[in-house]
Design an enzyme around this catalytic site. Structure first.
Site, PDB file in Angstrom:
ATOM      1  N   ASP A   1     -11.831  -8.465  -2.554  1.00  0.00           N
ATOM      2  CA  ASP A   1     -11.122  -7.309  -2.267  1.00  0.00           C
ATOM      3  C   ASP A   1      -9.140  -8.239  -2.139  1.00  0.00           C
ATOM      4  O   ASP A   1      -9.497  -8.895  -2.102  1.00  0.00           O
ATOM      5  CB  ASP A   1     -10.638  -6.712  -0.707  1.00  0.00           C
ATOM      6  CG  ASP A   1     -10.354  -5.169  -0.666  1.00  0.00           C
ATOM      7  OD1 ASP A   1      -9.497  -4.757  -1.569  1.00  0.00           O
ATOM      8  OD2 ASP A   1     -10.748  -4.674  -0.137  1.00  0.00           O
TER       9      ASP A   1
ATOM     10  N   ARG B   1       0.775  -1.346  -0.264  1.00  0.00           N
ATOM     11  CA  ARG B   1      -0.001  -0.084  -0.411  1.00  0.00           C
ATOM     12  C   ARG B   1       0.920   1.470   0.100  1.00  0.00           C
ATOM     13  O   ARG B   1       0.501   2.803   0.073  1.00  0.00           O
ATOM     14  CB  ARG B   1      -0.900   0.377   0.939  1.00  0.00           C
ATOM     15  CG  ARG B   1      -2.601  -1.085   1.438  1.00  0.00           C
ATOM     16  CD  ARG B   1      -3.570  -0.879   1.803  1.00  0.00           C
ATOM     17  NE  ARG B   1      -3.337  -1.409   3.579  1.00  0.00           N
ATOM     18  CZ  ARG B   1      -3.281  -1.551   4.182  1.00  0.00           C
ATOM     19  NH1 ARG B   1      -4.473  -0.333   4.446  1.00  0.00           N
ATOM     20  NH2 ARG B   1      -3.355  -1.868   4.925  1.00  0.00           N
TER      21      ARG B   1
ATOM     22  N   ASP C   1     -13.451  -0.294  -2.610  1.00  0.00           N
ATOM     23  CA  ASP C   1     -13.324   1.073  -3.087  1.00  0.00           C
ATOM     24  C   ASP C   1     -12.333   1.373  -4.630  1.00  0.00           C
ATOM     25  O   ASP C   1     -12.855   0.467  -5.620  1.00  0.00           O
ATOM     26  CB  ASP C   1     -12.073   1.460  -2.497  1.00  0.00           C
ATOM     27  CG  ASP C   1     -10.318   0.128  -1.856  1.00  0.00           C
ATOM     28  OD1 ASP C   1     -10.404  -0.200  -3.043  1.00  0.00           O
ATOM     29  OD2 ASP C   1      -9.881   0.210  -1.339  1.00  0.00           O
TER      30      ASP C   1
ATOM     31  N   LYS D   1     -15.074   5.226  -0.823  1.00  0.00           N
ATOM     32  CA  LYS D   1     -14.215   4.971   0.050  1.00  0.00           C
ATOM     33  C   LYS D   1     -13.542   6.027   0.329  1.00  0.00           C
ATOM     34  O   LYS D   1     -12.125   6.031  -1.155  1.00  0.00           O
ATOM     35  CB  LYS D   1     -13.471   4.223   0.195  1.00  0.00           C
ATOM     36  CG  LYS D   1     -12.341   3.778   1.553  1.00  0.00           C
ATOM     37  CD  LYS D   1     -11.986   2.206   1.696  1.00  0.00           C
ATOM     38  CE  LYS D   1     -10.469   2.102   1.103  1.00  0.00           C
ATOM     39  NZ  LYS D   1      -9.593   0.708   1.241  1.00  0.00           N
TER      40      LYS D   1
ATOM     41  N   ASP E   1      -7.623  -6.138   6.316  1.00  0.00           N
ATOM     42  CA  ASP E   1      -6.291  -5.734   7.306  1.00  0.00           C
ATOM     43  C   ASP E   1      -7.045  -5.780   8.762  1.00  0.00           C
ATOM     44  O   ASP E   1      -7.881  -6.587   9.552  1.00  0.00           O
ATOM     45  CB  ASP E   1      -4.894  -4.679   6.754  1.00  0.00           C
ATOM     46  CG  ASP E   1      -4.255  -4.333   7.576  1.00  0.00           C
ATOM     47  OD1 ASP E   1      -3.920  -4.846   8.692  1.00  0.00           O
ATOM     48  OD2 ASP E   1      -3.624  -3.619   7.456  1.00  0.00           O
TER      49      ASP E   1
HETATM   50  C1  R5P Z   1      -6.655  -0.717  -0.105  1.00  0.00           C
HETATM   51  O1  R5P Z   1      -6.876  -0.335  -0.757  1.00  0.00           O
HETATM   52  C2  R5P Z   1      -6.605  -2.254  -0.009  1.00  0.00           C
HETATM   53  O2  R5P Z   1      -7.459  -3.061  -1.522  1.00  0.00           O
HETATM   54  C3  R5P Z   1      -7.896  -3.344   1.123  1.00  0.00           C
HETATM   55  O3  R5P Z   1      -8.749  -2.242   1.084  1.00  0.00           O
HETATM   56  C4  R5P Z   1      -6.879  -2.400   2.678  1.00  0.00           C
HETATM   57  O4  R5P Z   1      -5.878  -3.395   2.647  1.00  0.00           O
HETATM   58  C5  R5P Z   1      -7.971  -3.187   3.361  1.00  0.00           C
HETATM   59  O5  R5P Z   1      -7.206  -2.581   4.244  1.00  0.00           O
HETATM   60  P1  R5P Z   1      -8.723  -3.034   6.436  1.00  0.00           P
HETATM   61  O6  R5P Z   1      -8.829  -4.408   6.582  1.00  0.00           O
HETATM   62  O7  R5P Z   1      -7.630  -1.952   6.493  1.00  0.00           O
HETATM   63  O8  R5P Z   1      -9.449  -1.335   5.704  1.00  0.00           O
END
Ligand code: R5P
Length: 318
Positions: A224, A99, A174, A197, A228
């Site tokens: 996705d 990221r 997103d 988002k 995380d």
């Molecule tokens: C972010 O752009 C990724 O595609 C995931 O949506 C993101 O890494 C998820 O992280 P979390 O579960 O902390 O929102």
């Protein structure tokens, strides 16, 4: 070709279960190597068999503790090169720091690029990875990168035995995930919706403001690359609910699942979460969520076999 020997599979400490499954699928025994930390936390590696001229594959996702996994990988690559391995492929099913792939604020690093430089400098000849956060990370390397995708495996698993397909809508949580979601929607002949988002600051806080597309009364499949803290998924579920969604399932390649992510998802009412085993998953405390894990071991094994024999990886997905 400067490797003449057979495939040699090795694993650091990041995810031995996955490495074992890959080696079983390849019918190649996992190689003997010691990888441990001295009391001063310095990592030591020693291959316990001859790897001269062999085609070495080191399986090491960037699992927790992430920075130790990365350091182990770098030192294993270095040791393999110094032991005259013919070719070294870093097999990184989950690539951390994905990221941090652009300078989107003043005075910040591009850590995904730094990591690529470290892996290359350590001596890797190739990289085999899966569902990178952004495909462009491939370009951070000046060595060949094969990026696999787990989406066909995940969708096959999620949808097997279901006969309510006409009610599905594939949802990208997103804008960054739109391409993946669009491919899945196309494959399922389902409509696509996109969530608007926003991340608030750098403290992992997420806001989902709007849904682009028709979702009312449908069953959402959220797609996705990684989950995380669960914040993106929870925000997506909440905004989908406010737009009259019937049900939500999620499919995600990399189950990072930090802290109380499963708890948050359960409270948000997520019904089913399908992930892969690119990272170790603890299935014992799922807080009521139907958590299913699809193994990528045979996909990785097939890719390793093709890399070794010079066959196409692209054909695996066509
Ligand atoms: C972010 O752009 C990724 O595609 C995931 O949506 C993101 O890494 C998820 O992280 P979390 O579960 O902390 O929102």
């Amino acid at each position: 070709m400067n490797w003449t020997g057979e495939i040699a599979i090795f694993s650091g400490n990041a995810h031995k279960r996955l490495a074992q499954a890959v080696s079983e699928s390849l019918r190649v025994s996992i190689g003997a190597v010691e990888v441990f930390q001295f009391s001063n936390e310095n990592i030591f590696v020693r291959y316990l068999e001859n790897i001269r001229h062999r085609d070495v594959f080191i399986i090491q996702p960037h699992a927790r503790p992430v920075n130790d996994s990365i350091m182990e990988l770098l030192i294993m690559i270095d040791a393999a090169k110094r032991a005259s391995a013919g070719r070294v492929t870093a097999v990184i099913p989950y690539y951390a720091y994905g990221r941090t792939d652009k300078k989107d604020q003043p005075r910040v690093p591009i850590t995904a690029r730094l990591l690529a430089d470290l892996i290359t400098t350590a001596g890797a000849d190739r990289v085999l990875t899966m569902d990178l956060h952004a495909g462009q990370i491939q370009g951070f390397f000046n060595i060949p990168v094969d990026e696999l995708t787990a989406l066909p495996l995940l969708s096959k698993y999620l949808l097997s035995g279901r006969d309510d397909r006409q009610d599905y809508v594939v949802v990208a949580p997103d804008e960054g995930t739109v391409k993946r979601a669009r491919n899945l929607a196309y494959e399922l002949d389902a409509p696509l919706a996109i969530i608007e988002k926003r991340r608030v600051g750098n403290d992992e806080k997420v806001e989902a403001r709007n849904v682009i597309g028709e979702v009312s009364g449908k069953n959402a499949i959220l797609v996705d690359d990684e989950i995380d803290t669960g914040g993106s998924m929870v925000a997506a579920i909440e905004v989908l609910r406010s737009h009259g969604i019937a049900d939500v399932s999620s499919m995600v390649t990399h189950p990072v699942l930090s802290g109380n992510a499963l708890d948050r998802l359960s409270q948000a009412g997520l019904k089913e979460l399908v992930v892969t085993d690119t990272l170790p998953v603890d299935n014992s405390a799922t807080n009521g969520i139907k958590l299913r894990t699809v193994s990528v071991a045979s996909l990785l094994a097939e890719a390793i076999s093709r890399i070794h024999s010079g066959e196409s990886i692209g054909d695996l997905f066509s």
